[in-house]
Design a protein around this motif. Structure first.
Motif, mmCIF file in Angstrom:
data_model
loop_
_atom_site.group_PDB
_atom_site.id
_atom_site.type_symbol
_atom_site.label_atom_id
_atom_site.label_comp_id
_atom_site.label_asym_id
_atom_site.label_seq_id
_atom_site.Cartn_x
_atom_site.Cartn_y
_atom_site.Cartn_z
ATOM 1 N N ALA A 1 0.829 -1.210 0.000
ATOM 2 C CA ALA A 1 0.000 0.000 0.000
ATOM 3 C C ALA A 1 0.861 1.257 0.000
ATOM 4 O O ALA A 1 0.471 2.292 -0.559
ATOM 5 N N ASP A 2 2.045 1.184 0.625
ATOM 6 C CA ASP A 2 2.941 2.343 0.646
ATOM 7 C C ASP A 2 3.499 2.646 -0.745
ATOM 8 O O ASP A 2 3.775 3.806 -1.076
ATOM 9 N N LEU A 3 3.677 1.610 -1.550
ATOM 10 C CA LEU A 3 4.177 1.822 -2.908
ATOM 11 C C LEU A 3 3.183 2.614 -3.745
ATOM 12 O O LEU A 3 3.574 3.354 -4.655
ATOM 13 N N GLN A 4 1.912 2.455 -3.446
ATOM 14 C CA GLN A 4 0.878 3.167 -4.200
ATOM 15 C C GLN A 4 0.962 4.676 -4.002
ATOM 16 O O GLN A 4 0.413 5.437 -4.802
ATOM 17 N N MET A 5 1.664 5.110 -2.958
ATOM 18 C CA MET A 5 1.728 6.530 -2.623
ATOM 19 C C MET A 5 3.003 7.197 -3.137
ATOM 20 O O MET A 5 3.178 8.409 -2.978
ATOM 21 N N LYS A 6 3.898 6.442 -3.763
ATOM 22 C CA LYS A 6 5.182 6.980 -4.189
ATOM 23 C C LYS A 6 5.051 7.899 -5.405
ATOM 24 O O LYS A 6 4.246 7.664 -6.302
ATOM 25 N N GLU A 7 5.885 8.916 -5.423
ATOM 26 C CA GLU A 7 5.970 9.774 -6.604
ATOM 27 C C GLU A 7 6.482 8.968 -7.799
ATOM 28 O O GLU A 7 5.948 9.057 -8.897
ATOM 29 N N HIS A 8 7.525 8.165 -7.533
ATOM 30 C CA HIS A 8 8.080 7.301 -8.568
ATOM 31 C C HIS A 8 8.151 5.862 -8.023
ATOM 32 O O HIS A 8 9.052 5.555 -7.245
ATOM 33 N N ALA A 9 7.202 5.048 -8.385
ATOM 34 C CA ALA A 9 7.224 3.627 -8.022
ATOM 35 C C ALA A 9 7.632 2.873 -9.279
ATOM 36 O O ALA A 9 6.819 2.661 -10.184
ATOM 37 N N ILE A 10 8.904 2.490 -9.350
ATOM 38 C CA ILE A 10 9.498 1.995 -10.593
ATOM 39 C C ILE A 10 9.594 0.471 -10.562
ATOM 40 O O ILE A 10 10.382 -0.098 -9.798
ATOM 41 N N LEU A 11 8.803 -0.164 -11.404
ATOM 42 C CA LEU A 11 8.848 -1.615 -11.545
ATOM 43 C C LEU A 11 9.740 -1.955 -12.732
ATOM 44 O O LEU A 11 9.481 -1.540 -13.860
ATOM 45 N N VAL A 12 10.803 -2.704 -12.467
ATOM 46 C CA VAL A 12 11.744 -3.128 -13.507
ATOM 47 C C VAL A 12 11.695 -4.643 -13.592
ATOM 48 O O VAL A 12 11.919 -5.331 -12.590
ATOM 49 N N ALA A 13 11.365 -5.180 -14.750
ATOM 50 C CA ALA A 13 11.256 -6.631 -14.874
ATOM 51 C C ALA A 13 11.495 -7.056 -16.316
ATOM 52 O O ALA A 13 11.354 -6.260 -17.246
ATOM 53 N N GLY A 14 11.839 -8.316 -16.486
ATOM 54 C CA GLY A 14 12.066 -8.835 -17.829
ATOM 55 C C GLY A 14 11.846 -10.332 -17.885
ATOM 56 O O GLY A 14 11.987 -11.041 -16.877
ATOM 57 N N GLY A 15 11.472 -10.815 -19.054
ATOM 58 C CA GLY A 15 11.228 -12.238 -19.257
ATOM 59 C C GLY A 15 9.752 -12.551 -19.273
ATOM 60 O O GLY A 15 9.023 -12.144 -18.356
ATOM 61 N N VAL A 16 9.301 -13.255 -20.313
ATOM 62 C CA VAL A 16 7.865 -13.513 -20.459
ATOM 63 C C VAL A 16 7.313 -14.375 -19.333
ATOM 64 O O VAL A 16 6.106 -14.343 -19.070
ATOM 65 N N ARG A 17 8.154 -15.111 -18.626
ATOM 66 C CA ARG A 17 7.673 -15.921 -17.500
ATOM 67 C C ARG A 17 7.135 -15.044 -16.366
ATOM 68 O O ARG A 17 6.431 -15.534 -15.478
ATOM 69 N N LYS A 18 7.463 -13.753 -16.392
ATOM 70 C CA LYS A 18 7.003 -12.846 -15.340
ATOM 71 C C LYS A 18 5.752 -12.074 -15.731
ATOM 72 O O LYS A 18 5.307 -11.198 -14.978
#
Length: 314
Positions: free
Chosen positions: A266-283
């Motif tokens: 829930a705290d991530l929802q309040m961030k100015e920049h909540a940066i999700l970095v991911a790779g690979g179709v399995r994700k």
């Protein structure tokens, strides 16, 4: 004669493009000079005997970015083409791409919260020394375990801090405690509270998603029992900062979540920049659910995963 030249140019083109011989090998085989081979290849293209088509993976990259921004209501989506040579190469390419983005985004006085894992470690390795001032870097979840599997959690945190010329704020604790009572007692310590509160105040959070595959890193660290792992395999589709969620993005297995040490989703929802970095179709499913939960507002992906995410539906 032109017809003889045309036929010879086709023969040379077949040897070069289909048989994959070098120009010198073709010259030796046909007993002509290498410059002649080069001229014949140019002639074959000029006459249309050879037509080269380039499949540009970036041809619709802006369209894919726009569709993802609109579908998940994100501030920004940036994609990178990552060669599918190996998982290690994917992490490295994505890590360098994300590092450049984060360097551009960061400003004086920012508080940067970082998770850990292979993706975040790759970002840290590619960060360059920055001139921004008064940056604070804080760990978003505990990183200590008794497992022989190294998370490189502290190394990742320290590398981030060095790049931004600051001291790291670590959470020197397990990410999942054996019981809830122990966790509640520990988190009341004023030093732990200070680090946790700094993580909550961070205007930038950098994290990835984990999966619930048997080989998932979190399942190898000894935090969870075999029964808990099996439960998560049936209920969860992924985790962020070791907090597991289902296909809709809602927290699942609350008893495990209550023992987890680190930032709450829930705290991530309040961030100015909540940066999700991911790779690979399995994700893909884990990414989709995380975005449905509104835990990220900035998405950094490789192009192939982005295309798979567009076609994914639950």
């Amino acid at each position: 004669m032109p017809t003889e030249k045309g036929q010879l140019s086709v023969n040379v083109a077949r040897l070069y493009y289909e048989a994959e011989l070098s120009q010198q090998e073709i010259a030796n085989q046909l007993q002509i000079s290498r410059p002649t081979v080069s001229r014949l290849l140019a002639y074959a293209k000029e006459k249309g005997y050879v037509q080269i088509t380039i499949a540009d993976p970036f041809s619709d990259i802006e369209g894919v970015q726009r569709q993802l921004r609109e579908r998940y209501q994100l501030k920004d989506v940036q994609l990178v083409f990552a060669p599918s040579i190996s998982e290690a190469k994917l992490y490295d390419t994505l890590g360098e791409f994300a590092a450049r983005y984060i360097e551009t985004l960061t400003q004086d006085d920012d508080v940067i919260g970082v998770s850990w894992g292979k993706t975040i470690e790759a970002i840290a390795k590619h960060l360059r020394p920055q001139e921004t001032k008064n940056i604070q870097v804080v760990q978003l979840k505990g990183g200590i375990s008794q497992s022989k599997v190294d998370t490189n959690a502290n190394e990742t945190l320290n590398t981030f801090a060095r790049a931004f010329r600051t001291m790291p704020h670590a959470l020197p604790l397990p990410v999942v405690f054996d019981n809830e009572v122990t966790k509640q007692v520990v988190e009341k310590d004023r030093h732990i509270q200070a680090v946790s509160n700094l993580g909550k105040r961070a205007n930038t959070a950098i994290f990835t998603v984990g999966t619930v595959r048997p080989e998932a890193l979190l399942f190898q660290l000894g935090y969870l029992t075999a029964a808990e792992i099996e439960l998560l395999k049936t209920k969860a589709v992924g985790d962020i900062c070791s907090r597991f969620y289902d296909a809709s993005g809602a927290i699942c297995a609350p008893t495990i979540d209550n023992r987890t040490m680190g930032i709450e989703l829930a705290d991530l929802q309040m961030k100015e920049h909540a940066i999700l970095v991911a790779g690979g179709v399995r994700k893909v499913q884990a990414i989709d659910a995380a975005l449905k939960g509104k835990y990220a507002n900035i998405l950094l992906l490789d192009y192939e995963t982005a295309k798979a995410l567009l076609t994914f539906s639950t």
